[in-house]
Design a protein around this motif. Structure first.
Motif, PDB file in Angstrom:
ATOM      1  N   VAL A   1      18.776  20.162  18.544  1.00 33.09           N
ATOM      2  CA  VAL A   1      17.787  19.747  19.532  1.00 33.09           C
ATOM      3  C   VAL A   1      16.671  20.778  19.511  1.00 33.09           C
ATOM      4  N   SER A   2      15.436  20.294  19.402  1.00 30.86           N
ATOM      5  CA  SER A   2      14.301  21.210  19.439  1.00 30.86           C
ATOM      6  C   SER A   2      13.613  21.078  20.789  1.00 30.86           C
ATOM      7  N   ILE A   3      13.323  22.234  21.373  1.00 24.97           N
ATOM      8  CA  ILE A   3      12.734  22.288  22.697  1.00 24.97           C
ATOM      9  C   ILE A   3      11.443  23.090  22.620  1.00 24.97           C
ATOM     10  N   ASP A   4      10.376  22.516  23.169  1.00 26.20           N
ATOM     11  CA  ASP A   4       9.080  23.178  23.192  1.00 26.20           C
ATOM     12  C   ASP A   4       9.184  24.473  24.000  1.00 26.20           C
ATOM     13  N   LYS A   5       8.629  25.561  23.450  1.00 27.96           N
ATOM     14  CA  LYS A   5       8.731  26.870  24.087  1.00 27.96           C
ATOM     15  C   LYS A   5       8.042  26.912  25.448  1.00 27.96           C
ATOM     16  N   ASP A   6       6.941  26.201  25.589  1.00 32.30           N
ATOM     17  CA  ASP A   6       6.157  26.282  26.821  1.00 32.30           C
ATOM     18  C   ASP A   6       6.542  25.221  27.849  1.00 32.30           C
ATOM     19  N   SER A   7       6.582  23.972  27.423  1.00 30.81           N
ATOM     20  CA  SER A   7       6.822  22.880  28.376  1.00 30.81           C
ATOM     21  C   SER A   7       8.306  22.585  28.597  1.00 30.81           C
ATOM     22  N   LYS A   8       9.159  23.086  27.718  1.00 31.55           N
ATOM     23  CA  LYS A   8      10.610  22.825  27.739  1.00 31.55           C
ATOM     24  C   LYS A   8      10.929  21.339  27.626  1.00 31.55           C
ATOM     25  N   LYS A   9      10.063  20.618  26.937  1.00 35.85           N
ATOM     26  CA  LYS A   9      10.342  19.206  26.656  1.00 35.85           C
ATOM     27  C   LYS A   9      11.110  19.108  25.346  1.00 35.85           C
ATOM     28  N   ILE A  10      11.944  18.094  25.267  1.00 37.59           N
ATOM     29  CA  ILE A  10      12.700  17.864  24.038  1.00 37.59           C
ATOM     30  C   ILE A  10      11.747  17.273  23.014  1.00 37.59           C
ATOM     31  N   ASP A  11      11.570  17.999  21.915  1.00 36.14           N
ATOM     32  CA  ASP A  11      10.684  17.518  20.860  1.00 36.14           C
ATOM     33  C   ASP A  11      11.428  16.554  19.945  1.00 36.14           C
ATOM     34  N   LYS A  12      12.591  16.996  19.461  1.00 36.47           N
ATOM     35  CA  LYS A  12      13.386  16.170  18.548  1.00 36.47           C
ATOM     36  C   LYS A  12      14.869  16.375  18.838  1.00 36.47           C
ATOM     37  N   TYR A  13      15.657  15.356  18.511  1.00 35.79           N
ATOM     38  CA  TYR A  13      17.105  15.414  18.625  1.00 35.79           C
ATOM     39  C   TYR A  13      17.675  14.781  17.361  1.00 35.79           C
ATOM     40  N   ASN A  14      18.687  15.427  16.777  1.00 33.60           N
ATOM     41  CA  ASN A  14      19.325  14.875  15.589  1.00 33.60           C
ATOM     42  C   ASN A  14      20.801  15.255  15.582  1.00 33.60           C
ATOM     43  N   ALA A  15      21.672  14.267  15.638  1.00 36.92           N
ATOM     44  CA  ALA A  15      23.113  14.518  15.587  1.00 36.92           C
ATOM     45  C   ALA A  15      23.524  14.737  14.137  1.00 36.92           C
ATOM     46  N   ILE A  16      24.257  15.815  13.895  1.00 36.52           N
ATOM     47  CA  ILE A  16      24.737  16.121  12.549  1.00 36.52           C
ATOM     48  C   ILE A  16      26.082  15.443  12.311  1.00 36.52           C
ATOM     49  N   SER A  17      26.984  15.580  13.280  1.00 36.36           N
ATOM     50  CA  SER A  17      28.293  14.949  13.129  1.00 36.36           C
ATOM     51  C   SER A  17      28.874  14.632  14.497  1.00 36.36           C
ATOM     52  N   ASN A  18      29.753  13.635  14.506  1.00 37.58           N
ATOM     53  CA  ASN A  18      30.435  13.235  15.733  1.00 37.58           C
ATOM     54  C   ASN A  18      31.828  12.776  15.367  1.00 37.58           C
ATOM     55  N   GLY A  19      32.824  13.380  16.000  1.00 37.85           N
ATOM     56  CA  GLY A  19      34.204  13.021  15.709  1.00 37.85           C
ATOM     57  C   GLY A  19      34.851  12.193  16.796  1.00 37.85           C
ATOM     58  N   ASP A  20      34.046  11.633  17.686  1.00 40.11           N
ATOM     59  CA  ASP A  20      34.592  10.850  18.782  1.00 40.11           C
ATOM     60  C   ASP A  20      34.805   9.398  18.370  1.00 40.11           C
ATOM     61  N   THR A  21      35.264   8.610  19.288  1.00 39.34           N
ATOM     62  CA  THR A  21      35.621   7.215  19.051  1.00 39.34           C
ATOM     63  C   THR A  21      34.449   6.438  18.440  1.00 39.34           C
ATOM     64  N   LYS A  22      34.729   5.747  17.347  1.00 38.29           N
ATOM     65  CA  LYS A  22      33.708   4.898  16.729  1.00 38.29           C
ATOM     66  C   LYS A  22      33.318   3.816  17.717  1.00 38.29           C
ATOM     67  N   GLY A  23      32.047   3.531  17.781  1.00 35.21           N
ATOM     68  CA  GLY A  23      31.566   2.518  18.723  1.00 35.21           C
ATOM     69  C   GLY A  23      30.941   3.189  19.921  1.00 35.21           C
ATOM     70  N   LEU A  24      31.731   3.479  20.934  1.00 28.19           N
ATOM     71  CA  LEU A  24      31.189   4.082  22.156  1.00 28.19           C
ATOM     72  C   LEU A  24      30.794   5.539  21.951  1.00 28.19           C
ATOM     73  N   GLY A  25      31.747   6.379  21.587  1.00 28.30           N
ATOM     74  CA  GLY A  25      31.494   7.809  21.464  1.00 28.30           C
ATOM     75  C   GLY A  25      30.478   8.169  20.406  1.00 28.30           C
ATOM     76  N   SER A  26      30.452   7.406  19.337  1.00 27.97           N
ATOM     77  CA  SER A  26      29.535   7.714  18.243  1.00 27.97           C
ATOM     78  C   SER A  26      28.100   7.290  18.534  1.00 27.97           C
ATOM     79  N   GLN A  27      27.856   6.672  19.688  1.00 26.24           N
ATOM     80  CA  GLN A  27      26.490   6.273  20.038  1.00 26.24           C
ATOM     81  C   GLN A  27      25.554   7.473  20.209  1.00 26.24           C
ATOM     82  N   VAL A  28      26.100   8.685  20.383  1.00 25.54           N
ATOM     83  CA  VAL A  28      25.250   9.877  20.509  1.00 25.54           C
ATOM     84  C   VAL A  28      24.546  10.196  19.193  1.00 25.54           C
ATOM     85  N   THR A  29      24.951   9.534  18.111  1.00 25.93           N
ATOM     86  CA  THR A  29      24.308   9.754  16.815  1.00 25.93           C
ATOM     87  C   THR A  29      23.261   8.691  16.503  1.00 25.93           C
ATOM     88  N   GLU A  30      23.122   7.711  17.363  1.00 21.37           N
ATOM     89  CA  GLU A  30      22.269   6.557  17.060  1.00 21.37           C
ATOM     90  C   GLU A  30      20.882   6.652  17.683  1.00 21.37           C
TER      91      GLU A  30
END
Length: 169
Positions: free
Chosen positions: A96-125
Motif C-alpha cells: 500500500v502506498s500512502i502519500d507523505k503529506d495528505s496520507k491518502k492511499i495512492d495505490k494498493y496491490n495484494a501480493i498473495s492471499n491464503g484465505d478462503t477462495k471466493g470470499l477471503g480472496s476478494q482482498v486481491t481483486e
C-alpha cells in the motif's frame, strides 16, 4: 530388554538422518525462496507504478515498531509499505502506498492471499482495490461484507501504516 535398546537406537539414528536431510534441503532452498519473493515484490511495485524502474524504489532503513510492516520503500511523494496481516487462514501480503503529506492511499496491490477462495480472496481483486485508492488512510475504509476476517486486518494494516508515515518523515 536388549531388543528395546536396539529399536530405540535405530529410531534415534533414523531421526537424526531425517533431521539432517531436512536441514540440508532447507539450507539449499532458502536462498531460492528469498530470491523469488524479492522478484515477486519488485514485480508488484512495478505493477503499481509502471512508469518507474526497480531502482526508483528506495528501501527505507528505519526500525519501526510494527509486527505487520515487513519493508518500507520511498518513491517520489509516497511511502510504499509491504505488509503481512493475519486473516482467516494464511492472511494477506500486500503493498500500500500512502502519500507523505495528505496520507491518502495512492495505490494498493495484494501480493498473495491464503484465505478462503471466493470470499477471503476478494482482498486481491479490483473492486476492493478501487474502494481503497484515493481514500484517507487514517479514516473510515470499507471492509468486504462476508469477508471481514480477511479484509478487516488489511484495513487495520493500512491504518497502522498511515500512523507510521510521520515517523518516516
Amino acid at each position: 530388554m536388549n531388543k528395546i535398546v536396539h529399536l530405540g537406537l535405530f529410531l534415534a539414528i533414523v531421526s537424526a538422518v531425517a533431521g539432517g536431510a531436512l536441514a540440508f534441503a532447507n539450507q539449499m532452498t532458502a536462498p531460492v525462496i528469498a530470491e523469488n519473493n524479492e522478484r515477486q515484490e519488485k514485480e508488484s511495485l512495478l505493477a503499481m507504478y509502471p512508469d518507474a524502474n526497480s531502482n526508483d524504489f528506495k528501501l527505507v532503513n528505519k526500525t519501526l515498531d510494527s509486527k505487520t510492516v515487513q519493508k518500507v520503500y520511498e518513491y517520489k511523494n509516497v511511502y510504499i509499505f509491504n505488509m503481512k496481516v493475519s486473516g482467516y487462514k494464511d492472511g494477506t501480503v500486500f503493498l500500500v502506498s500512502i502519500d507523505k503529506d495528505s496520507k491518502k492511499i495512492d495505490k494498493y496491490n495484494a501480493i498473495s492471499n491464503g484465505d478462503t477462495k471466493g470470499l477471503g480472496s476478494q482482498v486481491t481483486e479490483a473492486p476492493f482495490k478501487k474502494s481503497l485508492e484515493g481514500k484517507d488512510a487514517t479514516g473510515q475504509l470499507d471492509t468486504i461484507s462476508g469477508a471481514t476476517v480477511s479484509s478487516g486486518p488489511v484495513v487495520s494494516g493500512i491504518h497502522e501504516a498511515a500512523k507510521l508515515v510521520d515517523q518516516l518523515k
